[in-house]
Design an enzyme around this catalytic site. Sequence first.
Site, mmCIF file in Angstrom:
data_model
loop_
_atom_site.group_PDB
_atom_site.id
_atom_site.type_symbol
_atom_site.label_atom_id
_atom_site.label_comp_id
_atom_site.label_asym_id
_atom_site.label_seq_id
_atom_site.Cartn_x
_atom_site.Cartn_y
_atom_site.Cartn_z
ATOM 1 N N HIS A 14 -7.257 -5.199 10.256
ATOM 2 C CA HIS A 14 -6.687 -4.794 8.755
ATOM 3 C C HIS A 14 -5.352 -5.577 8.296
ATOM 4 O O HIS A 14 -4.386 -5.723 9.242
ATOM 5 C CB HIS A 14 -7.008 -3.387 8.533
ATOM 6 C CG HIS A 14 -5.720 -2.462 9.065
ATOM 7 N ND1 HIS A 14 -6.022 -1.331 9.329
ATOM 8 C CD2 HIS A 14 -4.574 -2.803 8.786
ATOM 9 C CE1 HIS A 14 -4.824 -0.792 9.727
ATOM 10 N NE2 HIS A 14 -3.763 -1.819 9.596
ATOM 11 N N GLU A 43 -9.807 -2.195 5.613
ATOM 12 C CA GLU A 43 -10.373 -1.968 7.017
ATOM 13 C C GLU A 43 -11.743 -2.614 7.040
ATOM 14 O O GLU A 43 -12.052 -3.379 6.127
ATOM 15 C CB GLU A 43 -10.760 -0.332 6.993
ATOM 16 C CG GLU A 43 -9.406 0.601 6.771
ATOM 17 C CD GLU A 43 -8.605 0.810 8.118
ATOM 18 O OE1 GLU A 43 -8.422 -0.312 8.643
ATOM 19 O OE2 GLU A 43 -8.058 1.757 8.427
ATOM 20 N N ASP A 72 -7.358 -2.902 14.268
ATOM 21 C CA ASP A 72 -8.800 -3.258 13.886
ATOM 22 C C ASP A 72 -8.947 -4.420 12.947
ATOM 23 O O ASP A 72 -9.953 -4.845 12.296
ATOM 24 C CB ASP A 72 -9.280 -1.884 13.142
ATOM 25 C CG ASP A 72 -8.939 -1.509 12.164
ATOM 26 O OD1 ASP A 72 -7.863 -2.267 11.343
ATOM 27 O OD2 ASP A 72 -9.135 -0.610 11.428
ATOM 28 N N ASP A 98 0.863 -1.393 -0.098
ATOM 29 C CA ASP A 98 -0.003 0.003 -0.066
ATOM 30 C C ASP A 98 0.666 1.495 -0.044
ATOM 31 O O ASP A 98 1.952 1.267 0.180
ATOM 32 C CB ASP A 98 -1.044 -0.025 1.319
ATOM 33 C CG ASP A 98 -0.318 -0.582 2.375
ATOM 34 O OD1 ASP A 98 0.994 -0.512 2.446
ATOM 35 O OD2 ASP A 98 -1.139 -1.095 3.249
HETATM 36 C C1 F6R Z 1 1.523 -1.243 6.130
HETATM 37 C C2 F6R Z 1 0.247 -2.271 6.232
HETATM 38 C C3 F6R Z 1 -0.638 -2.386 7.474
HETATM 39 C C4 F6R Z 1 0.395 -2.646 8.771
HETATM 40 C C5 F6R Z 1 -0.560 -2.538 9.979
HETATM 41 C C6 F6R Z 1 0.371 -2.698 11.113
HETATM 42 O O1 F6R Z 1 2.110 -1.641 4.792
HETATM 43 O O2 F6R Z 1 -0.276 -2.670 5.111
HETATM 44 O O3 F6R Z 1 -1.394 -3.154 7.232
HETATM 45 O O4 F6R Z 1 0.888 -3.904 8.622
HETATM 46 O O5 F6R Z 1 -1.100 -1.358 9.904
HETATM 47 O O6 F6R Z 1 1.122 -1.662 11.409
HETATM 48 P P1 F6R Z 1 2.403 -1.642 12.521
HETATM 49 O O7 F6R Z 1 3.285 -3.058 12.124
HETATM 50 O O8 F6R Z 1 2.937 -0.426 12.347
HETATM 51 O O9 F6R Z 1 1.571 -2.061 13.745
#
Ligand code: F6R
Length: 274
Positions: free
Chosen positions: A138, A143, A136, A67
Site C-alpha cells: 500500500h 490497500e 502489502d 492519511d
Molecule cells: C503513512 C502511510 C503508510 C506508511 C506505510 C509504511 O502515512 O501512508 O502508507 O507509509 O504503512 O509504514 P512504515 O514506514 O511504518 O513501515
Amino acid sequence: MEVIITRDYDEMSWVAAQIIRRQLIRKPDSVLGLATGSTPLGTYKEMIRMHREEGLDFSKVTTFNLDEYLGLPPTHPQSYHHFMQENLFKHINIHPGRIFIPNGMAEDIDSHCRWYEEQIKKAGGIDLQLLGIGSDGHIAFNEPGSSLGSRTRLKTLTESTIRDNARFFERAEDVPHFAITMGVGTIFEAREILLIAGGEEKAAVCAEFIEGPVTARVTASMLQLHPIVKVVLDEAAASQLKQAGYYCWVQQQKQKLVGMPSQVSFLRRPVSKK
Ligand code: F6R
C-alpha cells in the site's frame, strides 16, 4: 522510475532529505505531501537538522499529509496529527495555517474528503509527495484492490496492516480499523514522487512494485506510470531487485553529469570525520 540504492537507513534518510531540500531551494513555497510511520523518521530528523544548522526555510511551505486514523482526535498520541507535530512540525518554522492533515473526527466524512481534495487543488497541487510503503504494497492506506484512480476517502485497513501498525499502540485491539486516506489517483497527480523504504521486511514488496506488473493488488506499482518518481532504498530493501546492478550503474554514470543543470548526485552521503 529512478531507483537509488543506499548503504543503510541513515543514508536513505539523508538522500530523501536532500531531495526535499533541493525542492525547497528551487521553490520556497512548495507544496509537500508527507507521510507518517517509522520510515520517514530519519528523513524528518535530517530536515530538522538542516533547518537548525543550515537555515532551511519552511515559512512558505504548505503540507498535506496522506492519511489519518478514523476516530482519533489530533491530541491522541497515536494520531498522525500528533506524530507530525512531535516528529517534524514543532521543530521547524512552518506556518500552522499551511498544515493539512485529514480529520479523523470529521462528522461528514465524504464532504471532508471532498474538502481535502479541494484544498490540495487550491494550493496549486502537490509539488513533491513523500511516501512509505506497507508490506502489502500500500501507499498511504490504499490497500490491495484499491482503485488505481481513487481519491481521498474512507478505507478499511487490512488485517496485515492492523497487525503491522499494532507496534505503535499499547494493545493490538486499539488499532483503528479505518482511515481517511488520499487515493492512488490523488497521489498520482503530485508533480514528483519520492518513495522511501528500508529493511529486509520490505524487500519482497519493493521488488514487486518496481519490477512486477502494474496492478491494484500492489497499489505502489501504479508509480511505474508516473513520469517523475525517485525510489530510495537501503541495501536490505533492495536485496530482491533483479535489476539492482543496473540501478547502481545508472547512479554511477550520473556522477559524470554532476555540475550540469538539474543533475545532482545522491550516490553517497559524505561520511562525517569524527
Ligand atoms: C503513512 C502511510 C503508510 C506508511 C506505510 C509504511 O502515512 O501512508 O502508507 O507509509 O504503512 O509504514 P512504515 O514506514 O511504518 O513501515
